[in-house]
Design an enzyme around this catalytic site. Structure first.
Site, PDB file in Angstrom:
ATOM      1  N   GLY A  27      62.181  32.720  62.049  1.00  0.00           N
ATOM      2  CA  GLY A  27      61.942  31.420  62.825  1.00  0.00           C
ATOM      3  C   GLY A  27      62.481  30.230  62.101  1.00  0.00           C
ATOM      4  CE  LYS A  28      66.562  29.586  57.284  1.00  0.00           C
ATOM      5  NZ  LYS A  28      67.470  29.639  56.167  1.00  0.00           N
ATOM      6  CG  ASN A 158      57.239  29.985  62.939  1.00  0.00           C
ATOM      7  OD1 ASN A 158      56.787  29.542  63.510  1.00  0.00           O
ATOM      8  ND2 ASN A 158      58.596  30.406  62.974  1.00  0.00           N
ATOM      9  CB  SER A 541      91.870  42.964  22.844  1.00  0.00           C
ATOM     10  OG  SER A 541      93.036  43.260  22.070  1.00  0.00           O
TER      11      SER A 541
END
Lengths: 629, 309
Positions: A27-28, A158, A541
């Site tokens: 529920g942010k 919440n 390399s």
């Protein structure tokens, strides 16, 4: 009239930065949306949009405000119904204070975004769903917030409406979460029972939860002030120089005060080194100031002509300062890293370390461990991948005056930047400078490289032969060394297979191990060159970044990159060691050119082919070395 | 509420000071880091504030980069007058760029439609101007409160070759430290006023006595009403419809752009004080007056992906 402490705090912190964490199902979005709407922080037409538009699955009747719609951003997120990236929103608090809320995604795969949002935050709002309880992500959010230096945490329990606003349910949670939070060095933890959906304890105290007597979420934001220990005003003066302002007969240093304060007449030390001088003026376009404090952007002039430039740090002198409050320049640090790159950490690879305006090459020299963000434990690790958090040792090319992160985020935090893609691959937090970095001072020996070289009557150099396996590097190296020996020169061949049976026998063929292989060979070549030798390196390399790091150890004319460019079909046909056959059969997964890519040099100093006449290749290399047969 | 919370104790000035300092910091960082920065100057109120902040950032030195105006040839006449006067009075290095191919093809909002006109004369023109100038960074006045998709915009916003904005390639922004390095073909957009709101802009204009285009203040102007929006007839290129007659109404503009695409609001606010008072009552978001944004909620996002500022 004397100001109350609370009032003073508000005046000194007109803007507070807040990180909101929790996932979409906690529920942010609804909580943030409600805070925005009820403080009159959103325009009317956006409110109207939240009344009339619905996501699929929404149960809120049209005509009412769906608060979660107020914080929706990118189209991709609309489609998926989740928050991917950090969004920043402005809240006008009743006190006149401004809150900037960084809305961070909650899922594990977005830890890096949460770390971004927490990196500037004074306060964290952490949502927990009362109907689901404390979950792994609650611990993760606490860990990340504490790591990034957030010292005030508001835990919003919440969906209290879903548990009938019961006191018992809340107390149960509050106890658990307080003990979880006790693991961290936090100044203040408040636990608030709320319902974002019904609005209880968000803005106004809840009628349904009269048993709760603490602040609402809005009140907690409005009355926040930093704990004394975290107050940058009490840390000695620090001023990273961003820009040198020049005008007629004027030279000033522009930057922002990141700690302490500065006045005309104050003594300052450049890069916490041996040069000290005095501040002459503190300048803004509106006029000179008597004092500049934390977060003020000013231009300083200095009394003596000193060579100060962008990236330098001006600090108050060490006298009268706590021993941990003066940033001793060092070249090695213990640090925490939050890995943000798509590519994994390459042990031994050279990155750019960026802190404020400072930029210096740096290498991760040791990986001490990876942090389990749920349990808080440190586990063994050989590399980090995206969203990992871990503890490393890092070495810089030149001494830099970094602070412990907990003292000052701006001078204790840094980025690691990959040198080719230029991506930000990590955020680093300095724990402390490593003592040995102060103690290891290269001794100035009487006999130096020059003396050795003169004795041998030659110019020491490194020829770095790179190319696919089987391209003919070793053959060319061998022929070249024979030619040089014939000319009376002192040489050595560092061959890939040779070093792997001894010096590097602990290394495999993963990209990390290849990086370390290259680093060790380069360091060895440097020692040999110092000894006065012409060093011929014959090494696959395959990665540009690794070769660039190797080249970085030498000055420009000491290092020649030689590309042994042999067509792939020739190499596969030739296959002197039977490697391509094995790779084809699937028994060599990291084989260059098959399982792993080979990145050819973009600008080699010399290109030779291993497919043709070896003598011709040797002649080209002798010419590059400016020696004649 | 506690008493401390109920009283207004933070003067708006303190918030403005903090926002100003942050913007100055961003300007200095970018000017120090990039090889060839430029400031996008669109003549509006945000540009006026941006320019003021740039001057503050480098005083007593000069602003160390040029200003670039992408002229669609459809700007309000008063905007162009204001632009030229400002450049002259402040001694600025102003570059004006117009997409000449667009002009030659006769592109206009009336003949090509809003979207095509904006794409050719603004988005493409901007790309051309940035490429021709060889700029590796461009300052803009965008704010996160302007539009929903802007809330996620970085302060240092990376553009891929061709000026494309890719949400997933954006760099994480920690603290005040920016990764300003660029790979081949990449450029940067820099937004020093990211954290400002529209109200902050006006309060700052008032506090600092910053000069803005007079179109922001109410005055009787010739307008026609189309689709419920008031459009000013700024010159004789405006094709009036059958029976349409411009009427003088007291109007002002909340944002400025191409005059056929910028709706006016009826207002009597002819001073800054009146304007701020009106703003506190009328809380419509300012982009509501821009006709280009009305094409679906995320249309700013899709324009940005094409290289719109």
């Amino acid at each position: 009239m004397a100001l109350t402490d609370a009032t003073e705090a508000l005046l000194d912190h007109p803007i507070v930065r807040v990180v909101a964490c929790g996932s979409v199902d906690d529920g942010k979005s609804t909580l943030i949306g409600r805070l925005l709407a009820e403080t009159d922080s959103v325009p009317d037409d956006i409110l109207e949009y939240a009344r009339s538009t619905r996501r699929s699955g929404s149960t809120i009747p049209k005509g009412e405000v769906d608060f979660s719609m107020l914080t929706d951003g990118l189209e991709a997120e609309h489609a998926q119904g989740i928050t991917i990236d950090v969004a920043y929103r402005h809240l006008y608090l009743p006190s006149g204070r401004r809150a900037i809320i960084a809305d961070a995604p909650g899922h594990e795969q977005y830890t890096r975004n949460m770390a971004v949002a927490a990196s500037t935050a004074d306060i964290a709002i952490l949502l927990v769903d009362a109907s689901r309880g404390i979950r792994a992500q609650t611990h993760r959010h606490l860990t990340v917030c504490a790591l990034m230096g957030v010292r005030t945490v508001i835990i919003a329990i919440n969906k209290m409406d879903a548990v009938d606003f019961k006191h018992v349910a809340f107390e149960d949670f509050a106890g658990q979460i307080r003990s979880a939070a006790a693991r961290f060095d936090l100044d203040e933890v408040s636990v608030i029972p709320v319902s974002a959906l019904t609005g209880d304890n968000v803005i106004e105290p809840s009628e349904a939860m009269r048993w709760y007597h603490g602040p609402t979420v809005l009140q907690a934001l409005t009355t926040w002030r930093p704990a004394a220990a975290a107050d940058l005003r009490t840390v000695p003066f620090r001023f990273p120089v961003q820009y040198v302002v020049r005008a007629d007969n004027f030279r000033g240093y522009a930057g922002t005060v990141v700690a302490g304060e500065v006045r005309p007449g104050d003594k300052v030390v450049v890069n916490a080194g041996s040069i000290s001088t005095t501040v002459e003026r503190v300048i803004t376009m509106g006029g000179d100031l008597d004092v500049a404090r934390v977060d003020q952007a000013v231009v300083l002039t200095l009394e003596t002509e000193t060579d100060v430039t962008r990236g330098d740090l001006l600090v108050a002198p060490a006298e009268g300062m706590g021993v941990d409050q003066f940033p001793r320049p060092a070249t090695a640090f213990a640090a925490d890293l939050v890995w943000t790159g798509e590519e994994e950490l390459r042990h031994g690879r050279s990155y750019l370390l960026v802190s404020g305006s400072l930029e210096v090459p740096a290498v991760v020299t040791a990986i001490r461990g990876r942090r389990d963000v749920v349990s808080g434990e440190e586990m063994a690790a050989r590399t980090f991948k995206m969203n990992d958090i871990g503890h490393v040792e890092i070495a810089t090319d030149t001494p830099v005056p970094l602070d412990p992160y907990e003292l000052c985020r701006d001078t204790g935090g840094f980025l690691l930047v990959e040198r080719v893609s230029r991506d930000t691959v990590a955020a680093g937090l300095v724990r402390h400078a490593l003592r040995r970095a102060h103690n290891v001072v290269p001794h100035a020996f009487t006999v130096d490289r020059n003396a050795r070289a003169v004795l041998k009557n030659q110019r020491p150099r490194v020829l770095w032969l790179t190319g696919l396996p089987g391209a003919g590097k070793s053959t060319i190296a061998d022929a070249l060394e024979a030619a040089l020996l014939g000319l009376g020169m002192h040489t050595y061949v560092l061959d890939g297979d040779g070093v792997r049976t001894g010096l590097n026998k602990d290394l495999g063929f993963t990209p990390e191990d290849r990086a370390e292989n290259v680093r060790r060979v380069a360091e060895t070549a440097k020692l040999m060159m110092d000894a006065g030798l012409v060093v011929i390196v014959s090494l696959v390399s395959p990665f540009r970044g690794d070769r660039r790091a190797a080249k970085g150890l030498f000055s420009q004319d000491e290092f020649l990159e030689v590309y042994v460019d042999t067509p792939a079909d020739v190499v596969v046909r030739r296959d002197p060691k039977g490697l391509y056959a094995k790779a084809k059969a699937g028994t060599l997964p990291n084989m260059t050119g098959v399982g792993q890519g080979y990145e050819p040099p973009e600008n080699p100093d010399v290109t030779v082919t291993g497919a043709g006449d070896i003598d011709a290749a040797v002649d080209r290399l002798l010419a590059a070395l400016e020696v004649e047969r | 509420m506690t008493s401390a919370a109920a009283e207004t104790v933070v003067a708006p000035d303190a918030v403005l000071d903090a926002l100003e300092a942050e913007a100055i910091h961003i300007f200095r960082e970018a000017a120090g880091a990039f090889r060839r920065p430029v400031m996008l100057y669109s003549i509006g109120k945000d540009s006026s504030v941006l320019l003021h902040l740039a001057r503050k950032a480098f005083a007593p030195g000069k602003v160390p980069f040029p200003l670039l105006h992408v002229d669609t040839t459809w700007k309000f006449r008063e905007m162009i007058e204001f632009r030229d006067r400002t450049a002259r009075e402040l001694g600025l290095d102003l570059v004006v760029y117009t997409n000449q191919e667009g002009v030659d093809e006769g592109v206009s909002p009336f003949t090509h439609g809003t979207h095509e006109h904006t794409r050719i004369m603004k988005t493409v023109a901007l790309r051309q101007a940035l490429d021709r100038g060889g700029y590796d960074a461009a300052f803009g006045g965008a704010r996160r409160d302007e539009e929903r998709s802007r809330a996620k915009e970085r302060v240092f916003s990376l553009r891929e070759p061709g000026h494309r904005w890719e949400p997933r390639k954006q760099r994480p922004e920690f603290w005040r430290t920016a990764n300003t390095s660029l790979a081949e073909g990449q450029t940067m957009r820099v937004f020093p006023m990211s954290n400002w709101t529209e109200l902050d802009i006006w309060r700052y204009i008032q506090r600092e006595s910053i000069d803005v285009v007079p179109l922001y203040f109410a005055k009787p102007r010739p307008v026609v009403e189309r689709g419920g929006q008031l459009i000013m007839v700024d010159d004789d290129r405006f094709p009036l419809r059958e029976g349409e007659q411009p009427q003088a109404r007291s109007v002002r503009f909340r944002t400025l752009g191409c005059y056929p695409l910028t709706a006016a609001v009826e207002s009597e606010a002819d001073t800054l004080d009146d304007l701020l008072a009106e703003m506190l009552v009328d809380r419509r978001s300012e982009r509501a007056g821009r006709l280009i944004d009305g094409e679906g909620g995320g249309s700013m996002e899709s324009k940005k992906a094409e290289g719109y500022f």
